[in-house]
Design a protein around this motif. Structure first.
Motif, PDB file in Angstrom:
ATOM      1  N   GLN A   5       1.126  -1.291  -0.137  1.00 42.89           N
ATOM      2  CA  GLN A   5      -0.421   0.175  -0.215  1.00 42.89           C
ATOM      3  C   GLN A   5       1.016   1.573   0.040  1.00 42.89           C
ATOM      4  O   GLN A   5       0.698   2.594  -0.958  1.00 42.89           O
ATOM      5  N   LYS A   6       2.329   1.384   1.003  1.00 44.98           N
ATOM      6  CA  LYS A   6       3.199   2.539   0.759  1.00 44.98           C
ATOM      7  C   LYS A   6       3.204   2.281  -0.567  1.00 44.98           C
ATOM      8  O   LYS A   6       3.489   3.675  -0.960  1.00 44.98           O
ATOM      9  N   ILE A   7       4.024   1.023  -1.321  1.00 45.49           N
ATOM     10  CA  ILE A   7       4.717   1.592  -2.849  1.00 45.49           C
ATOM     11  C   ILE A   7       3.547   2.625  -3.201  1.00 45.49           C
ATOM     12  O   ILE A   7       3.739   3.369  -4.466  1.00 45.49           O
ATOM     13  N   LYS A   8       2.310   1.748  -3.749  1.00 43.32           N
ATOM     14  CA  LYS A   8       1.242   2.725  -4.995  1.00 43.32           C
ATOM     15  C   LYS A   8       0.831   3.488  -3.711  1.00 43.32           C
ATOM     16  O   LYS A   8       0.676   5.178  -5.630  1.00 43.32           O
ATOM     17  N   HIS A   9       0.838   4.410  -3.169  1.00 43.82           N
ATOM     18  CA  HIS A   9       0.674   5.817  -2.331  1.00 43.82           C
ATOM     19  C   HIS A   9       2.302   6.277  -3.065  1.00 43.82           C
ATOM     20  O   HIS A   9       1.679   7.559  -3.328  1.00 43.82           O
ATOM     21  N   ILE A  13       2.081   9.619  -5.782  1.00 43.85           N
ATOM     22  CA  ILE A  13       1.884  10.814  -5.245  1.00 43.85           C
ATOM     23  C   ILE A  13       3.632  11.354  -6.239  1.00 43.85           C
ATOM     24  O   ILE A  13       3.280  12.736  -7.073  1.00 43.85           O
ATOM     25  N   PHE A  14       4.424  10.292  -6.806  1.00 42.62           N
ATOM     26  CA  PHE A  14       4.794  10.710  -7.956  1.00 42.62           C
ATOM     27  C   PHE A  14       4.484  11.292  -9.187  1.00 42.62           C
ATOM     28  O   PHE A  14       5.138  11.417 -10.296  1.00 42.62           O
ATOM     29  N   GLU A  15       3.923  10.211 -10.066  1.00 40.97           N
ATOM     30  CA  GLU A  15       2.608  10.596 -10.369  1.00 40.97           C
ATOM     31  C   GLU A  15       1.914  12.302 -11.063  1.00 40.97           C
ATOM     32  O   GLU A  15       2.170  12.359 -11.903  1.00 40.97           O
ATOM     33  N   LEU A  37      10.307  12.586   4.323  1.00 44.55           N
ATOM     34  CA  LEU A  37       9.757  11.433   4.285  1.00 44.55           C
ATOM     35  C   LEU A  37       8.801  11.182   3.040  1.00 44.55           C
ATOM     36  O   LEU A  37       9.182   9.970   2.640  1.00 44.55           O
ATOM     37  N   SER A  38       9.678  12.370   1.872  1.00 49.42           N
ATOM     38  CA  SER A  38       8.960  12.036   0.165  1.00 49.42           C
ATOM     39  C   SER A  38      10.073  11.378  -0.169  1.00 49.42           C
ATOM     40  O   SER A  38      10.317  10.249  -1.332  1.00 49.42           O
ATOM     41  N   MET A  39      11.787  11.646   0.419  1.00 49.18           N
ATOM     42  CA  MET A  39      13.048  10.924   0.078  1.00 49.18           C
ATOM     43  C   MET A  39      13.063  10.011   0.487  1.00 49.18           C
ATOM     44  O   MET A  39      12.857   9.078  -0.925  1.00 49.18           O
ATOM     45  N   ARG A  40      12.223   9.093   1.561  1.00 47.08           N
ATOM     46  CA  ARG A  40      12.868   8.068   2.395  1.00 47.08           C
ATOM     47  C   ARG A  40      10.828   7.097   0.945  1.00 47.08           C
ATOM     48  O   ARG A  40      11.523   5.802   0.982  1.00 47.08           O
ATOM     49  N   GLY A  41      10.088   7.583   1.081  1.00 46.64           N
ATOM     50  CA  GLY A  41       9.200   7.011   0.134  1.00 46.64           C
ATOM     51  C   GLY A  41       9.632   6.618  -1.093  1.00 46.64           C
ATOM     52  O   GLY A  41      10.000   5.674  -1.598  1.00 46.64           O
ATOM     53  N   ALA A  42      10.790   7.701  -1.759  1.00 44.09           N
ATOM     54  CA  ALA A  42      10.967   7.690  -3.333  1.00 44.09           C
ATOM     55  C   ALA A  42      12.611   6.774  -3.144  1.00 44.09           C
ATOM     56  O   ALA A  42      12.369   5.538  -3.950  1.00 44.09           O
ATOM     57  N   SER A  43      13.226   6.701  -2.213  1.00 39.62           N
ATOM     58  CA  SER A  43      14.049   5.452  -1.785  1.00 39.62           C
ATOM     59  C   SER A  43      12.926   3.643  -1.931  1.00 39.62           C
ATOM     60  O   SER A  43      13.572   3.126  -2.093  1.00 39.62           O
ATOM     61  N   ALA A  44      12.082   3.675  -1.157  1.00 44.09           N
ATOM     62  CA  ALA A  44      11.235   2.237  -0.742  1.00 44.09           C
ATOM     63  C   ALA A  44      10.826   2.403  -1.977  1.00 44.09           C
ATOM     64  O   ALA A  44      11.360   1.155  -2.809  1.00 44.09           O
ATOM     65  N   PHE A  45      10.752   3.168  -2.832  1.00 45.57           N
ATOM     66  CA  PHE A  45       9.998   3.181  -4.016  1.00 45.57           C
ATOM     67  C   PHE A  45      11.062   2.489  -4.766  1.00 45.57           C
ATOM     68  O   PHE A  45      10.513   1.596  -5.844  1.00 45.57           O
ATOM     69  N   LEU A  46      12.066   3.091  -5.047  1.00 50.93           N
ATOM     70  CA  LEU A  46      12.959   2.312  -5.896  1.00 50.93           C
ATOM     71  C   LEU A  46      13.376   1.687  -6.036  1.00 50.93           C
ATOM     72  O   LEU A  46      14.162   0.974  -7.220  1.00 50.93           O
ATOM     73  N   VAL A  47      13.693   0.744  -5.094  1.00 51.38           N
ATOM     74  CA  VAL A  47      14.912   0.149  -4.709  1.00 51.38           C
ATOM     75  C   VAL A  47      13.554  -0.889  -5.532  1.00 51.38           C
ATOM     76  O   VAL A  47      14.345  -2.481  -5.401  1.00 51.38           O
ATOM     77  N   LYS A  48      11.955  -1.013  -5.084  1.00 56.27           N
ATOM     78  CA  LYS A  48      10.896  -2.135  -5.768  1.00 56.27           C
ATOM     79  C   LYS A  48      11.084  -2.146  -7.041  1.00 56.27           C
ATOM     80  O   LYS A  48      10.582  -2.636  -8.226  1.00 56.27           O
TER      81      LYS A  48
END
Length: 51
Positions: A5-9, A13-15, A37-48
């Motif tokens: 859900q975090k990845i989709k969230h 936001i990135f889109e 927080l946005s950098m952490r979210g980006a990192s998690a997303f980009l790793v996946k």
């Protein structure tokens, strides 16, 4: 919110930011997104989802 859900969230936001005319900084300010927080979210997303 689970990991998927975090990845989709964050993906949503990135889109939104990409389709806006705002810089990342301005988009975060306008949407009250903490940059750390946005950098952490980006990192998690980009790793996946590299590339």
């Amino acid at each position: 919110m689970n990991k998927q859900q975090k990845i989709k969230h964050w993906q949503g936001i990135f889109e939104q930011q990409k389709s806006s005319t705002l810089t990342i900084t301005q988009f975060c300010r306008d949407n009250t997104i903490n940059r750390l927080l946005s950098m952490r979210g980006a990192s998690a997303f980009l790793v996946k989802h590299p590339g």
